[in-house]
Scaffold this motif. Structure first.
Motif, mmCIF file in Angstrom:
data_model
loop_
_atom_site.group_PDB
_atom_site.id
_atom_site.type_symbol
_atom_site.label_atom_id
_atom_site.label_comp_id
_atom_site.label_asym_id
_atom_site.label_seq_id
_atom_site.Cartn_x
_atom_site.Cartn_y
_atom_site.Cartn_z
ATOM 1 N N PHE A 119 -42.518 -10.940 -19.709
ATOM 2 C CA PHE A 119 -42.336 -9.755 -20.539
ATOM 3 C C PHE A 119 -43.109 -9.915 -21.840
ATOM 4 C CE2 PHE A 119 -38.593 -10.104 -17.855
ATOM 5 C CZ PHE A 119 -38.460 -8.809 -17.370
ATOM 6 N N ARG A 120 -43.703 -8.830 -22.302
ATOM 7 C CA ARG A 120 -44.441 -8.852 -23.564
ATOM 8 C C ARG A 120 -43.535 -8.398 -24.693
ATOM 9 N NH1 ARG A 120 -47.602 -5.979 -27.134
ATOM 10 N NH2 ARG A 120 -49.554 -6.979 -27.787
ATOM 11 N N CYS A 121 -43.366 -9.228 -25.714
ATOM 12 C CA CYS A 121 -42.528 -8.908 -26.864
ATOM 13 C C CYS A 121 -43.338 -8.131 -27.907
ATOM 14 C CB CYS A 121 -41.990 -10.203 -27.487
ATOM 15 S SG CYS A 121 -40.955 -11.162 -26.354
ATOM 16 N N PRO A 122 -42.650 -7.468 -28.845
ATOM 17 C CA PRO A 122 -43.356 -6.645 -29.840
ATOM 18 C C PRO A 122 -44.420 -7.383 -30.647
ATOM 19 C CG PRO A 122 -41.033 -6.110 -29.849
ATOM 20 C CD PRO A 122 -41.197 -7.289 -28.934
ATOM 21 N N ASN A 123 -44.278 -8.693 -30.827
ATOM 22 C CA ASN A 123 -45.269 -9.449 -31.604
ATOM 23 C C ASN A 123 -46.400 -10.004 -30.742
ATOM 24 O OD1 ASN A 123 -43.958 -11.474 -30.215
ATOM 25 N ND2 ASN A 123 -43.715 -12.817 -31.990
ATOM 26 N N GLY A 124 -46.394 -9.631 -29.450
ATOM 27 C CA GLY A 124 -47.429 -10.102 -28.540
ATOM 28 C C GLY A 124 -47.043 -11.323 -27.734
ATOM 29 N N LEU A 125 -45.953 -11.982 -28.107
ATOM 30 C CA LEU A 125 -45.469 -13.147 -27.365
ATOM 31 C C LEU A 125 -45.110 -12.740 -25.939
ATOM 32 C CD1 LEU A 125 -44.399 -16.156 -27.448
ATOM 33 C CD2 LEU A 125 -42.172 -15.155 -28.026
ATOM 34 N N ARG A 126 -45.504 -13.564 -24.993
ATOM 35 C CA ARG A 126 -45.162 -13.306 -23.589
ATOM 36 C C ARG A 126 -44.137 -14.338 -23.136
ATOM 37 N NH1 ARG A 126 -48.391 -9.492 -21.334
ATOM 38 N NH2 ARG A 126 -50.259 -8.933 -22.527
ATOM 39 N N VAL A 127 -43.024 -13.843 -22.596
ATOM 40 C CA VAL A 127 -41.886 -14.705 -22.256
ATOM 41 C C VAL A 127 -41.479 -14.476 -20.806
ATOM 42 C CG1 VAL A 127 -39.471 -15.232 -22.791
ATOM 43 C CG2 VAL A 127 -41.050 -14.642 -24.636
ATOM 44 N N TRP A 128 -41.283 -15.582 -20.081
ATOM 45 C CA TRP A 128 -40.792 -15.510 -18.705
ATOM 46 C C TRP A 128 -39.272 -15.422 -18.709
ATOM 47 C CZ3 TRP A 128 -44.118 -14.965 -14.717
ATOM 48 C CH2 TRP A 128 -45.461 -15.337 -14.926
ATOM 49 N N ASN A 129 -38.749 -14.507 -17.863
ATOM 50 C CA ASN A 129 -37.300 -14.359 -17.711
ATOM 51 C C ASN A 129 -37.039 -13.787 -16.322
ATOM 52 O OD1 ASN A 129 -34.570 -14.345 -18.322
ATOM 53 N ND2 ASN A 129 -34.780 -13.191 -20.215
ATOM 54 N N ALA A 130 -35.770 -13.608 -15.979
ATOM 55 C CA ALA A 130 -35.427 -13.031 -14.681
ATOM 56 C C ALA A 130 -36.077 -11.654 -14.536
ATOM 57 C CB ALA A 130 -33.909 -12.919 -14.547
ATOM 58 N N PRO A 131 -36.508 -11.266 -13.330
ATOM 59 C CA PRO A 131 -37.309 -10.041 -13.142
ATOM 60 C C PRO A 131 -36.667 -8.756 -13.650
ATOM 61 C CG PRO A 131 -37.424 -11.412 -11.190
ATOM 62 C CD PRO A 131 -36.402 -12.049 -12.090
ATOM 63 N N PRO A 163 -30.012 -22.875 -13.207
ATOM 64 C CA PRO A 163 -31.321 -23.299 -12.691
ATOM 65 C C PRO A 163 -32.432 -22.264 -12.869
ATOM 66 C CG PRO A 163 -29.586 -23.914 -11.157
ATOM 67 C CD PRO A 163 -28.935 -23.066 -12.206
ATOM 68 N N ASN A 164 -32.150 -20.990 -12.583
ATOM 69 C CA ASN A 164 -33.183 -19.957 -12.735
ATOM 70 C C ASN A 164 -33.623 -19.837 -14.190
ATOM 71 O OD1 ASN A 164 -31.968 -19.475 -10.128
ATOM 72 N ND2 ASN A 164 -33.038 -17.515 -10.120
ATOM 73 N N THR A 165 -32.658 -19.828 -15.096
ATOM 74 C CA THR A 165 -32.964 -19.703 -16.518
ATOM 75 C C THR A 165 -33.654 -20.968 -17.018
ATOM 76 O OG1 THR A 165 -31.012 -18.298 -16.755
ATOM 77 C CG2 THR A 165 -31.972 -19.169 -18.777
ATOM 78 N N TYR A 166 -33.220 -22.116 -16.532
ATOM 79 C CA TYR A 166 -33.835 -23.385 -16.913
ATOM 80 C C TYR A 166 -35.321 -23.403 -16.522
ATOM 81 C CZ TYR A 166 -34.688 -28.419 -17.237
ATOM 82 O OH TYR A 166 -35.205 -29.648 -17.549
ATOM 83 N N ALA A 167 -35.644 -22.878 -15.341
ATOM 84 C CA ALA A 167 -37.040 -22.829 -14.902
ATOM 85 C C ALA A 167 -37.876 -21.962 -15.841
ATOM 86 C CB ALA A 167 -37.123 -22.299 -13.474
ATOM 87 N N CYS A 168 -37.300 -20.835 -16.297
ATOM 88 C CA CYS A 168 -38.001 -19.978 -17.264
ATOM 89 C C CYS A 168 -38.157 -20.687 -18.601
ATOM 90 C CB CYS A 168 -37.238 -18.665 -17.449
ATOM 91 S SG CYS A 168 -37.190 -17.606 -15.991
ATOM 92 N N LEU A 169 -37.097 -21.371 -19.034
ATOM 93 C CA LEU A 169 -37.146 -22.152 -20.274
ATOM 94 C C LEU A 169 -38.281 -23.167 -20.225
ATOM 95 C CD1 LEU A 169 -35.837 -23.391 -22.921
ATOM 96 C CD2 LEU A 169 -34.391 -24.735 -21.367
ATOM 97 N N GLU A 170 -38.338 -23.909 -19.145
ATOM 98 C CA GLU A 170 -39.361 -24.940 -18.993
ATOM 99 C C GLU A 170 -40.762 -24.326 -19.011
ATOM 100 O OE1 GLU A 170 -39.491 -28.846 -16.296
ATOM 101 O OE2 GLU A 170 -39.664 -27.000 -15.133
ATOM 102 N N ARG A 171 -40.926 -23.219 -18.321
ATOM 103 C CA ARG A 171 -42.241 -22.573 -18.262
ATOM 104 C C ARG A 171 -42.645 -22.009 -19.622
ATOM 105 N NH1 ARG A 171 -44.256 -18.534 -13.394
ATOM 106 N NH2 ARG A 171 -46.480 -18.680 -13.872
ATOM 107 N N ASN A 172 -41.686 -21.405 -20.319
ATOM 108 C CA ASN A 172 -41.996 -20.834 -21.632
ATOM 109 C C ASN A 172 -42.408 -21.902 -22.639
ATOM 110 O OD1 ASN A 172 -41.522 -18.113 -20.975
ATOM 111 N ND2 ASN A 172 -39.318 -18.329 -21.339
#
Length: 292
Positions: A15-27, A89-98
């Motif tokens: 997902f693209r945040c307002p400041n341009g940061l791109r963050v992985w999260n559940a779909p 686990p799903n959130t942890y995988a996003c945390l690790e990737r981010n």
């Protein structure tokens, strides 16, 4: 198994945040991701009432979720030691990737732990909400009761605080949106360990900021902090769920007795706390400079 394989096996979306940061999260967590960004990057919800972070600090992030708080700190400070704890686990995988994908990753000492924090070391079951990952909880029934009450009592300004798209929704419509999100809960087995064991395992000689946001298990987490480790904690930020608000007075008194010179409690909307309402609140506690 490599991180690339693990990430590929976990459903996630960027997902693209307002400041341009791109963050992985559940779909399906677009609204949840937007709320986290607003709370952490815009409101700095964990850095109020005197709570501050400095270059070189040690931060223990309990309930790290997808790493939004860590990313915010990594962007603004240098040489931090951050221990992020996330049991889903799903959130942890996003945390690790981010965090691994952050261009500032190499500037900090980052450790990720895939467990929950509680009063004792144990096995448990945690509920994961694919559309609302930040609400994942060890206390599913309490969480559902909380959201049922919140949906019935929430004001327009509070809805706007959750997401601007909700600002003008009638409460009954908001309730219809939230109800299926809460029904879509997936229970996952996880390990619980205590704060003191975490401090020992990570060989933390100090904790400049202990942030706890774990959806109803916050008092359990504090109960797992042994007396010998309290002096290591310089600042504490703790979100209190409605089911635990009846313990606020005793908690504030305890923090004062433990040497925290300033303790502030703030409601969800930013005003005075009503222990009878359905909104969470946040406790901010800090010691005087140089005090241990």
């Amino acid at each position: 198994m490599t991180n690339a394989v693990i990430h590929a096996s976990v459903p996630m979306k960027q997902f693209r945040c307002p400041n341009g940061l791109r963050v992985w999260n559940a779909p399906k967590s677009r609204h949840d991701t937007h709320f986290l960004f607003k709370e952490i990057f815009e409101r700095h919800c964990y850095e109020q009432h005197g709570i501050s972070v400095n270059n070189g600090d040690v931060v223990l992030d309990i309930g790290a979720n997808v790493g939004m708080f860590a990313l915010s700190l990594m962007e603004r400070f240098r040489d931090l030691k951050i221990v992020c704890v996330e049991p889903v686990p799903n959130t942890y995988a996003c945390l690790e990737r981010n965090l691994s994908g952050s261009p500032r990753r190499s500037l900090h000492d980052i450790t990720l732990l895939d467990c929950a924090i509680g009063s004792t070391n144990a096995d448990a079951t945690i509920a994961f909400f694919p559309q609302m990952p930040s609400n994942s909880t060890l206390h599913l029934q309490e969480k559902r009761r909380h959201w049922e009450r919140f949906s019935a009592e929430v004001t327009s300004s509070e809805l706007s605080n959750l997401h601007r798209a909700f600002a003008f929704l009638p409460r009954r419509v908001f309730a219809l949106i939230v109800k299926p999100m809460l029904k879509d809960a997936r229970t996952i087995k996880c390990k619980i360990q205590t704060l003191s064991d975490t401090i020992r395992q990570q060989a933390l000689g100090r904790v400049d900021l202990l942030k706890i946001d774990i959806e109803g298990a916050e008092i359990d987490a504090l109960n797992g902090l042994e007396e010998q480790h309290w002096p290591l904690i310089r600042q504490l930020v703790l979100e209190i769920e409605p089911s635990n608000k009846h313990m606020l007075s005793s908690l504030v008194a305890k923090l004062g007795a433990l040497g925290f010179s300033k303790v502030t409690v703030q409601s969800f909307a930013g005003g005075t706390v009503d222990i009878e309402d359905s909104k969470p609140c946040t406790v901010y506690a800090l010691r005087t400079t140089g005090q241990q």
